[in-house]
Design a protein around this motif. Sequence first.
Motif, PDB file in Angstrom:
ATOM      1  N   ARG A 143      38.498  36.159  36.469  1.00 27.40           N
ATOM      2  CA  ARG A 143      38.995  36.866  37.639  1.00 27.40           C
ATOM      3  C   ARG A 143      39.881  38.055  37.276  1.00 27.40           C
ATOM      4  NH1 ARG A 143      39.410  33.114  41.670  1.00 27.40           N
ATOM      5  NH2 ARG A 143      39.932  34.850  43.036  1.00 27.40           N
ATOM      6  N   THR A 169      43.343  49.344  46.175  1.00 32.28           N
ATOM      7  CA  THR A 169      44.336  49.534  45.126  1.00 32.28           C
ATOM      8  C   THR A 169      45.719  49.460  45.754  1.00 32.28           C
ATOM      9  OG1 THR A 169      44.352  51.953  45.361  1.00 32.28           O
ATOM     10  CG2 THR A 169      42.826  51.013  43.742  1.00 32.28           C
ATOM     11  N   ARG A 205      52.507  39.233  37.628  1.00 27.25           N
ATOM     12  CA  ARG A 205      51.078  38.948  37.505  1.00 27.25           C
ATOM     13  C   ARG A 205      50.828  37.452  37.702  1.00 27.25           C
ATOM     14  NH1 ARG A 205      48.091  41.801  32.789  1.00 27.25           N
ATOM     15  NH2 ARG A 205      50.224  41.701  32.064  1.00 27.25           N
ATOM     16  N   LEU A 223      45.627  35.068  44.369  1.00 28.92           N
ATOM     17  CA  LEU A 223      44.276  35.188  43.827  1.00 28.92           C
ATOM     18  C   LEU A 223      43.569  33.853  43.696  1.00 28.92           C
ATOM     19  CD1 LEU A 223      42.265  37.290  42.739  1.00 28.92           C
ATOM     20  CD2 LEU A 223      43.211  36.898  40.458  1.00 28.92           C
ATOM     21  N   TYR A 252      39.654  33.820  48.343  1.00 32.78           N
ATOM     22  CA  TYR A 252      39.542  34.967  47.458  1.00 32.78           C
ATOM     23  C   TYR A 252      38.767  34.630  46.186  1.00 32.78           C
ATOM     24  CZ  TYR A 252      43.139  36.928  50.498  1.00 32.78           C
ATOM     25  OH  TYR A 252      43.829  37.392  51.590  1.00 32.78           O
ATOM     26  N   ARG A 304      38.276  39.987  42.080  1.00 34.53           N
ATOM     27  CA  ARG A 304      38.779  40.181  40.723  1.00 34.53           C
ATOM     28  C   ARG A 304      39.911  41.190  40.758  1.00 34.53           C
ATOM     29  NH1 ARG A 304      34.450  42.421  37.231  1.00 34.53           N
ATOM     30  NH2 ARG A 304      35.729  41.685  35.501  1.00 34.53           N
ATOM     31  N   MET A 305      40.864  41.020  39.834  1.00 35.03           N
ATOM     32  CA  MET A 305      42.077  41.842  39.858  1.00 35.03           C
ATOM     33  C   MET A 305      42.370  42.427  38.479  1.00 35.03           C
ATOM     34  SD  MET A 305      46.023  40.727  40.789  1.00 35.03           S
ATOM     35  CE  MET A 305      46.233  39.742  39.301  1.00 35.03           C
ATOM     36  N   ILE A 342      45.739  44.556  36.790  1.00 32.88           N
ATOM     37  CA  ILE A 342      47.107  44.994  37.045  1.00 32.88           C
ATOM     38  C   ILE A 342      47.727  45.459  35.737  1.00 32.88           C
ATOM     39  CG2 ILE A 342      47.849  42.571  36.900  1.00 32.88           C
ATOM     40  CD1 ILE A 342      50.254  43.343  38.661  1.00 32.88           C
ATOM     41  N   ILE A 390      47.559  47.987  40.865  1.00 28.56           N
ATOM     42  CA  ILE A 390      46.758  46.774  41.083  1.00 28.56           C
ATOM     43  C   ILE A 390      45.415  47.214  41.652  1.00 28.56           C
ATOM     44  CG2 ILE A 390      46.620  44.541  42.247  1.00 28.56           C
ATOM     45  CD1 ILE A 390      49.665  44.642  42.579  1.00 28.56           C
ATOM     46  N   LEU A 442      41.753  45.820  43.062  1.00 27.45           N
ATOM     47  CA  LEU A 442      41.103  44.620  43.593  1.00 27.45           C
ATOM     48  C   LEU A 442      39.675  44.955  43.998  1.00 27.45           C
ATOM     49  CD1 LEU A 442      44.074  43.456  45.850  1.00 27.45           C
ATOM     50  CD2 LEU A 442      43.425  42.473  43.640  1.00 27.45           C
ATOM     51  N   ALA A 482      38.738  42.011  49.136  1.00 25.81           N
ATOM     52  CA  ALA A 482      39.735  42.700  48.320  1.00 25.81           C
ATOM     53  C   ALA A 482      40.770  43.397  49.198  1.00 25.81           C
ATOM     54  CB  ALA A 482      39.043  43.716  47.411  1.00 25.81           C
ATOM     55  N   ALA A 498      44.781  42.725  49.345  1.00 30.12           N
ATOM     56  CA  ALA A 498      45.751  43.811  49.211  1.00 30.12           C
ATOM     57  C   ALA A 498      46.759  43.778  50.353  1.00 30.12           C
ATOM     58  CB  ALA A 498      45.027  45.157  49.184  1.00 30.12           C
TER      59      ALA A 498
END
Length: 478
Positions: free
Chosen positions: A132, A262, A277, A285, A290, A294-295, A297, A320, A322, A335, A339
Amino acid sequence: MKHLFFLLGVLQLLAAAAAVYKQWIPNTNFETASNWDIGRVPCVSDVVHFEKNKVVSVFVRSPHVLTDMYLPLNGEFVLASGAGFAAFDGSWDPGCDSGVTVRFASAEDHTWFDPTLWQVVSPGRELEPSGRIFSVDEERVPCHYDDVIFQPQTSFRVNIDSSQQVIHLRSISLMGQELSSPEAWAGYLRGPSAPLQFHGNGTLQVTGTGCPDKSGCVCGNTLDGHRICTALLRASGRQCPVLTCQSPLQPLGHCCGVCGATVSLDFTPDFDLQKYRDRLVQTLLSQPKYAGVRMAISKVHKAQTFLGLIPRSSTPLIQIVLIDDRAGAQTGAAAAQLAADVMEDIAQHGEALGISSGKMEVATGSTFSGQVESHELSRTTAGTVFGLLFSLLLLGGILFFYKKGKLRLSTLHIPRPWDRAEDPVSPEPTGDKGFDNPMFDVEPPSADPEEEMPQEMAPKDYQVFYINPLYDASKTET
């Protein structure tokens, strides 16, 4: 049992987020089938051919019997225990009926700044599954504080052409040996293998130090961003993928646009990137809704310009990115929702986390342009509100004392538009308050002597008056 699986999933995500080990994928081993032009390792009846002018470093794991072999002028064979070469004695081999000339493939096009040639591994140096957490393209290549691994018992050759004078790294591991100090690395470079493994105008430098800033460190590959994108697009057909969202977002450090969202964060000295994070992974996450998101950062530098044209400086911020696996009109929707949850969390806890402000941008399959939402945190908002209240109180106090006669304001009067619209009435001529204005044009008398002068026309010696908006007659009387 479900709780156990959930906990294991969270731990896997955290391990991926903490990984700073990047491992080189290709090798130049003799036993690797893809290193030969016919897609298989040479057998006893084959003739092995290395290009005369190609520099190679080849690791050999096992013994091989060959009919013939042509060697390069400049190269090396690194033999494992028991490995070697022997001449074919003419005995029949059922797996090698027809002998052919087998050529060793060139490794000259394997470049350091090709993201497809690196993979992230765990601190235990085990390959991380596709998870992820991902990285923008510039961070898929080793960053300045990363540990680089070339797998044990492998040979390699890599082009380190770079726009940077020096490529900094925390450590390099090769042939099972970790080199984590400038002295150890300098000693390796003096050996015979280094010039066969590394070529190009760049210089690798091992520092032995990690990122010293708890808010994170910028990757440091921006100067070679064009090399990264060129290599990436070459591998994908020389063009970015076609996206279904309108006005895709362009994250900093990423080669192609993305659908999703973002979030850009301004931070204070109290901000801790790793803790934040971990917080996002654990609280947001990892939620089931969700599952397809995928993320990425990291800390990045955003260029600042004067009037939008002249480069001025760069500002560090936390980015970040997403993305999700939805399609069609739902592309990027999950996503975007994540956010929004991140922004809500910042509004409630941002000050305690060391976040001073945040901005969200969204591009989904159902939007025609990026949507921007900004949020200034309580410290900034409180200062603004306090300033407005203070201004209102000050104006109210001035008005109160003025009405009480304890405060006299300036006698300067500013004309109001609605007053100008009315026809002014000339005051009665009193005394000598008028004066000749050379800019005031009085219509001359008619040229016909017989024509009577209109009553409205003033004689020549008549004093002409006009209203001066800055003159208040009442203030001059005693």
